[in-house]
Design a protein around this motif. Sequence first.
Motif, PDB file in Angstrom:
ATOM      1  N   ILE A 291       0.847  -1.192   0.000  1.00  0.00           N
ATOM      2  CA  ILE A 291       0.000   0.000   0.000  1.00  0.00           C
ATOM      3  C   ILE A 291       0.881   1.240   0.000  1.00  0.00           C
ATOM      4  CG2 ILE A 291      -2.125  -0.962   0.949  1.00  0.00           C
ATOM      5  CD1 ILE A 291      -1.342   0.194   3.682  1.00  0.00           C
ATOM      6  N   THR A 292       0.525   2.161  -0.882  1.00  0.00           N
ATOM      7  CA  THR A 292       1.182   3.470  -0.959  1.00  0.00           C
ATOM      8  C   THR A 292       0.137   4.506  -0.579  1.00  0.00           C
ATOM      9  OG1 THR A 292       2.640   2.646  -2.700  1.00  0.00           O
ATOM     10  CG2 THR A 292       2.513   5.033  -2.434  1.00  0.00           C
ATOM     11  N   THR A 293      -0.793   4.779  -1.505  1.00  0.00           N
ATOM     12  CA  THR A 293      -1.886   5.716  -1.220  1.00  0.00           C
ATOM     13  C   THR A 293      -3.104   4.987  -0.656  1.00  0.00           C
ATOM     14  OG1 THR A 293      -2.858   5.494  -3.425  1.00  0.00           O
ATOM     15  CG2 THR A 293      -1.155   7.195  -3.126  1.00  0.00           C
ATOM     16  N   GLY A 294      -3.152   3.662  -0.838  1.00  0.00           N
ATOM     17  CA  GLY A 294      -4.304   2.870  -0.417  1.00  0.00           C
ATOM     18  C   GLY A 294      -5.360   2.745  -1.498  1.00  0.00           C
ATOM     19  N   GLY A 295      -5.115   3.343  -2.659  1.00  0.00           N
ATOM     20  CA  GLY A 295      -6.115   3.385  -3.725  1.00  0.00           C
ATOM     21  C   GLY A 295      -6.636   2.036  -4.181  1.00  0.00           C
ATOM     22  N   SER A 296      -5.755   1.078  -4.457  1.00  0.00           N
ATOM     23  CA  SER A 296      -6.236  -0.223  -4.951  1.00  0.00           C
ATOM     24  C   SER A 296      -6.949  -0.999  -3.844  1.00  0.00           C
ATOM     25  CB  SER A 296      -5.093  -1.054  -5.556  1.00  0.00           C
ATOM     26  OG  SER A 296      -4.154  -1.407  -4.573  1.00  0.00           O
ATOM     27  N   THR A 297      -6.500  -0.852  -2.617  1.00  0.00           N
ATOM     28  CA  THR A 297      -7.183  -1.514  -1.503  1.00  0.00           C
ATOM     29  C   THR A 297      -8.581  -0.925  -1.324  1.00  0.00           C
ATOM     30  OG1 THR A 297      -5.034  -1.788  -0.421  1.00  0.00           O
ATOM     31  CG2 THR A 297      -6.984  -2.184   0.922  1.00  0.00           C
ATOM     32  N   LEU A 298      -8.697   0.393  -1.428  1.00  0.00           N
ATOM     33  CA  LEU A 298     -10.001   1.051  -1.302  1.00  0.00           C
ATOM     34  C   LEU A 298     -10.936   0.641  -2.439  1.00  0.00           C
ATOM     35  CD1 LEU A 298      -8.780   4.533  -0.062  1.00  0.00           C
ATOM     36  CD2 LEU A 298     -10.090   2.844   1.265  1.00  0.00           C
ATOM     37  N   LYS A 299     -10.398   0.471  -3.661  1.00  0.00           N
ATOM     38  CA  LYS A 299     -11.228  -0.005  -4.777  1.00  0.00           C
ATOM     39  C   LYS A 299     -11.747  -1.409  -4.494  1.00  0.00           C
ATOM     40  CE  LYS A 299      -9.284   2.569  -8.653  1.00  0.00           C
ATOM     41  NZ  LYS A 299      -8.492   2.482  -9.878  1.00  0.00           N
ATOM     42  N   ALA A 300     -10.895  -2.256  -3.946  1.00  0.00           N
ATOM     43  CA  ALA A 300     -11.326  -3.617  -3.595  1.00  0.00           C
ATOM     44  C   ALA A 300     -12.405  -3.569  -2.520  1.00  0.00           C
ATOM     45  CB  ALA A 300     -10.131  -4.451  -3.126  1.00  0.00           C
ATOM     46  N   ILE A 301     -12.226  -2.714  -1.526  1.00  0.00           N
ATOM     47  CA  ILE A 301     -13.222  -2.568  -0.451  1.00  0.00           C
ATOM     48  C   ILE A 301     -14.553  -2.120  -1.039  1.00  0.00           C
ATOM     49  CG2 ILE A 301     -13.840  -1.187   1.580  1.00  0.00           C
ATOM     50  CD1 ILE A 301     -10.748  -1.229   2.251  1.00  0.00           C
ATOM     51  N   ASP A 302     -14.515  -1.142  -1.944  1.00  0.00           N
ATOM     52  CA  ASP A 302     -15.745  -0.651  -2.588  1.00  0.00           C
ATOM     53  C   ASP A 302     -16.457  -1.787  -3.317  1.00  0.00           C
ATOM     54  OD1 ASP A 302     -15.267   1.919  -1.659  1.00  0.00           O
ATOM     55  OD2 ASP A 302     -14.419   2.631  -3.570  1.00  0.00           O
ATOM     56  N   ALA A 303     -15.713  -2.590  -4.080  1.00  0.00           N
ATOM     57  CA  ALA A 303     -16.314  -3.706  -4.831  1.00  0.00           C
ATOM     58  C   ALA A 303     -16.919  -4.736  -3.881  1.00  0.00           C
ATOM     59  CB  ALA A 303     -15.266  -4.357  -5.733  1.00  0.00           C
ATOM     60  N   ILE A 304     -16.199  -5.054  -2.816  1.00  0.00           N
ATOM     61  CA  ILE A 304     -16.689  -6.031  -1.831  1.00  0.00           C
ATOM     62  C   ILE A 304     -17.977  -5.527  -1.187  1.00  0.00           C
ATOM     63  CG2 ILE A 304     -16.176  -7.063   0.432  1.00  0.00           C
ATOM     64  CD1 ILE A 304     -13.150  -7.066  -0.556  1.00  0.00           C
ATOM     65  N   GLU A 305     -17.983  -4.272  -0.790  1.00  0.00           N
ATOM     66  CA  GLU A 305     -19.178  -3.709  -0.149  1.00  0.00           C
ATOM     67  C   GLU A 305     -20.356  -3.622  -1.123  1.00  0.00           C
ATOM     68  OE1 GLU A 305     -17.726  -0.093   1.685  1.00  0.00           O
ATOM     69  OE2 GLU A 305     -17.019  -1.207   3.456  1.00  0.00           O
ATOM     70  N   ARG A 306     -20.082  -3.279  -2.397  1.00  0.00           N
ATOM     71  CA  ARG A 306     -21.142  -3.241  -3.414  1.00  0.00           C
ATOM     72  C   ARG A 306     -21.800  -4.601  -3.594  1.00  0.00           C
ATOM     73  NH1 ARG A 306     -17.958  -0.007  -6.445  1.00  0.00           N
ATOM     74  NH2 ARG A 306     -17.120  -1.731  -7.644  1.00  0.00           N
ATOM     75  N   GLU A 307     -21.002  -5.652  -3.423  1.00  0.00           N
ATOM     76  CA  GLU A 307     -21.508  -7.020  -3.593  1.00  0.00           C
ATOM     77  C   GLU A 307     -22.063  -7.592  -2.285  1.00  0.00           C
ATOM     78  OE1 GLU A 307     -21.833  -8.672  -6.508  1.00  0.00           O
ATOM     79  OE2 GLU A 307     -21.094  -6.852  -7.484  1.00  0.00           O
ATOM     80  N   GLY A 308     -22.167  -6.767  -1.248  1.00  0.00           N
ATOM     81  CA  GLY A 308     -22.787  -7.202   0.003  1.00  0.00           C
ATOM     82  C   GLY A 308     -21.837  -7.782   1.030  1.00  0.00           C
ATOM     83  N   GLY A 309     -20.529  -7.703   0.785  1.00  0.00           N
ATOM     84  CA  GLY A 309     -19.554  -8.200   1.757  1.00  0.00           C
ATOM     85  C   GLY A 309     -19.273  -7.178   2.843  1.00  0.00           C
ATOM     86  N   LYS A 310     -18.773  -7.678   3.960  1.00  0.00           N
ATOM     87  CA  LYS A 310     -18.408  -6.812   5.083  1.00  0.00           C
ATOM     88  C   LYS A 310     -16.915  -7.011   5.346  1.00  0.00           C
ATOM     89  CE  LYS A 310     -22.960  -7.596   6.970  1.00  0.00           C
ATOM     90  NZ  LYS A 310     -23.491  -8.942   6.989  1.00  0.00           N
ATOM     91  N   VAL A 311     -16.149  -5.937   5.216  1.00  0.00           N
ATOM     92  CA  VAL A 311     -14.703  -6.018   5.418  1.00  0.00           C
ATOM     93  C   VAL A 311     -14.399  -5.836   6.901  1.00  0.00           C
ATOM     94  CG1 VAL A 311     -12.456  -5.052   4.821  1.00  0.00           C
ATOM     95  CG2 VAL A 311     -14.267  -5.171   3.084  1.00  0.00           C
ATOM     96  N   ALA A 312     -13.823  -6.875   7.510  1.00  0.00           N
ATOM     97  CA  ALA A 312     -13.490  -6.836   8.941  1.00  0.00           C
ATOM     98  C   ALA A 312     -12.186  -6.070   9.183  1.00  0.00           C
ATOM     99  CB  ALA A 312     -13.381  -8.248   9.496  1.00  0.00           C
TER     100      ALA A 312
END
Length: 189
Positions: A133-154
């Motif tokens: 992680i540098t800016t966190g951008g790709s991790t945040l994109k993954a989080i957005d996709a997971i949440e859009r699909e109904g997942g909960k990131v712990a």
Amino acid sequence: MLHTASALKNLLLQKSVRTGTFTLASGKESDLYIDCRMTALDPFGANLIGDLGWHAVRSKIHSEQLQIDAIGGMTLGADPISLAVGMTSALRHPDEALQVFTVRKEPKGHGAGKQIEGNFKSGANVIVVDDVITTGGSTLKAIDAIEREGGKVAFALVLVDREEGGRQAIEARGIHVISLFSRSTLLDE
């Protein structure tokens, strides 16, 4: 775990870390380039990542009494890390084994048009993974996709935190970050 951490650090330094002048995916210039795929796709590196990653993840799960279903993140960086941790969980503690999934950069343009592939279900409690992680951008994109699909990131698991604001950006979303290494610990700064 100390021997495992030391061995993984040495392998990362040997195979994945380069110094010089580099332009990162974020567009920023840096004196450090880290290609964790070189270590994560090495069979010895994958085993070390699985051991150290599973130890860190399992400690967090037990200390906070979390119920986690799966582990995954943005392809390609997260894929070998997620699989290594998932495989180690199945080997060491089959009753706590984590399923593994991957997040595509964009939804598939054909078939079911899915952005998340593998063992992921809506409503699942998951760990999001990234290699660096540098800016966190790709991790945040993954989080957005997971949440859009109904997942909960712990929480998030990253192999290396470059200490350039990514952790803070992710934690600003209320998602704790566990990093196996940081720029400081990797380079003994």
